[in-house]
Scaffold this active site. Structure first.
Site, PDB file in Angstrom:
ATOM      1  N   LEU A   5      -4.455  -3.997   2.923  1.00 32.71           N
ATOM      2  CA  LEU A   5      -3.120  -3.992   3.539  1.00 32.71           C
ATOM      3  C   LEU A   5      -3.072  -2.946   4.645  1.00 32.71           C
ATOM      4  CD1 LEU A   5      -0.596  -4.405   0.593  1.00 32.71           C
ATOM      5  CD2 LEU A   5      -1.797  -6.127   1.936  1.00 32.71           C
ATOM      6  N   SER A   6      -2.473  -3.349   5.753  1.00 29.37           N
ATOM      7  CA  SER A   6      -2.318  -2.456   6.897  1.00 29.37           C
ATOM      8  C   SER A   6      -1.085  -2.905   7.653  1.00 29.37           C
ATOM      9  CB  SER A   6      -3.544  -2.582   7.820  1.00 29.37           C
ATOM     10  OG  SER A   6      -3.243  -2.050   9.109  1.00 29.37           O
ATOM     11  N   VAL A  62      -4.934  -0.851  -1.489  1.00 28.95           N
ATOM     12  CA  VAL A  62      -4.263  -2.067  -1.992  1.00 28.95           C
ATOM     13  C   VAL A  62      -4.693  -3.216  -1.088  1.00 28.95           C
ATOM     14  CG1 VAL A  62      -2.058  -3.177  -2.492  1.00 28.95           C
ATOM     15  CG2 VAL A  62      -2.333  -0.715  -2.880  1.00 28.95           C
ATOM     16  N   GLY A 113       0.845  -1.203   0.000  1.00 27.31           N
ATOM     17  CA  GLY A 113       0.000   0.000   0.000  1.00 27.31           C
ATOM     18  C   GLY A 113       0.878   1.249   0.000  1.00 27.31           C
ATOM     19  N   HIS A 114       1.895   1.247   0.866  1.00 32.57           N
ATOM     20  CA  HIS A 114       2.803   2.405   0.914  1.00 32.57           C
ATOM     21  C   HIS A 114       3.603   2.535  -0.386  1.00 32.57           C
ATOM     22  CE1 HIS A 114       2.543   1.324   5.342  1.00 32.57           C
ATOM     23  NE2 HIS A 114       2.185   2.590   5.355  1.00 32.57           N
ATOM     24  N   ARG A 142      -0.851  -2.984  10.621  1.00 25.99           N
ATOM     25  CA  ARG A 142      -1.338  -3.709  11.810  1.00 25.99           C
ATOM     26  C   ARG A 142      -1.713  -5.155  11.499  1.00 25.99           C
ATOM     27  NH1 ARG A 142      -3.339   1.768  13.183  1.00 25.99           N
ATOM     28  NH2 ARG A 142      -2.329   2.323  15.148  1.00 25.99           N
ATOM     29  N   LYS A 199      -7.419   3.894   2.070  1.00 22.46           N
ATOM     30  CA  LYS A 199      -7.855   3.034   3.175  1.00 22.46           C
ATOM     31  C   LYS A 199      -8.192   3.878   4.399  1.00 22.46           C
ATOM     32  CE  LYS A 199      -5.408   0.403   5.930  1.00 22.46           C
ATOM     33  NZ  LYS A 199      -5.961   0.701   7.271  1.00 22.46           N
TER      34      LYS A 199
END
Ligand code: PAF
Length: 291
Positions: free
Chosen positions: A193-194, A185, A45-46, A196, A158
């Site tokens: 996606l996270s 993402v 995601g990043h 965490r 997100k």
């Protein structure tokens, strides 16, 4: 547009003066500056944000700072994953020019006393369940904007409310920065996606899937003609409860004001915050518009 074929090795900078100098040099060389603020523990995601910045801008800065002021007293600040070496290697693969990873004391001097407090949509959803969270986010993002003075800054959808509020802050405070909001993402099975997600046990990871599944169900119900928000919310909640999630909120809201809607007759954001065991996850989907 960057034309190099080799990805650049990012400079790791921890000092604000060095950051300013390097960015000033890039600007003096006629480069546009793209900023990707993160808290590290980077995932695809990043890197999708870094890739978007790389496409649009000639000098890409990623900040990595686990911001204490956006965590509540009982939240996961101390155990939030800190993976600077792995993050640096990943960003090198994405052609990032500079990583700014300041120590906490550099961002918050002991005498720090100035915060950005937002109202309106900041008071709803996450604002209700995480009081003070957006005060911390807006403050650190404004500080990073002031340090880097980017032309464009990149955020993920997100964190829908966060992205909305940063756009609002940029407009309200006349910041000359283009805020870009990039798509969520997801894993192949739909989990957003996270950073965490690393907290989840295999059983929790399986149960967490009910979040994206229930958002897909909401989208399907609306696309098939359901307009009653309460009906959609009830179906979403029952899916989450069947997976034994602890729900903070399931909201169908106006995408700009975040006020609840009762009828889904225009594009509407469906937002969920729920705990899977001790891990709090959020996700969202826009209902009433094509993918
Ligand atoms: O989305 C995040 O990772 C953080 O909230 C941000 C924008 C980097 C501010 O600390």
């Amino acid at each position: 547009m960057k034309t190099d074929t080799q990805p650049s090795t990012p400079h790791l900078v921890t000092d604000a003066d060095e950051l300013r100098e390097r960015i000033a040099a890039a600007r003096a060389a006629g480069k546009t500056i793209g900023l990707v603020p993160t808290m590290g523990a980077l995932h695809a995601g990043h890197t999708s944000l870094a890739d978007a910045a790389r496409r649009d801008c000639e000098f890409v800065v990623v900040t990595i700072f686990v911001n204490p002021t956006q965590f509540g007293p009982n939240e996961d600040f101390s155990r939030y994953p800190r993976t600077l070496d792995a993050d640096s290697r990943l960003l090198a693969e994405h052609g990032v020019d500079l990583i700014y990873a300041p120590p906490t004391e550099a961002m918050y001097r002991p005498e720090h006393a100035t915060y950005v407090v937002m109202e309106g949509p900041a008071l709803l959803l996450e604002g209700e369940f995480r009081p003070g969270h957006f005060r911390g986010v807006a403050t650190i993002v404004l500080k990073l904007f002031n340090l880097a003075q980017p032309d464009r800054a990149y955020f993920g959808r997100k964190d829908y409310q966060q992205a909305l509020l940063i756009r609002q802050m940029a407009a309200d405070l006349n910041l000359p920065i283009q805020i870009e909001v990039c798509p969520i993402v997801r894993e192949a099975d739909g989990l957003a996606l996270s950073s965490r997600n690393v907290y989840l046990s295999p059983d929790e990871r399986r149960r967490a899937l009910s979040i994206s599944q229930s958002l897909r169900l909401a989208k399907k119900l609306v696309s098939e003609g359901t307009t009653d928000a309460a009906t959609v919310i009830a179906r979403v909640r029952s899916l989450l409860e069947a997976a034994d999630l602890n729900i903070d909120y399931v909201a169908l809201a106006d995408p700009h004001t975040l006020e609840s809607v009762t009828t889904v007759n225009r594009p509407t954001v469906a937002a969920i915050a729920a705990r899977v065991g001790a891990t709090r996850l959020i996700d969202n989907e826009i209902l009433g518009e094509a993918d």
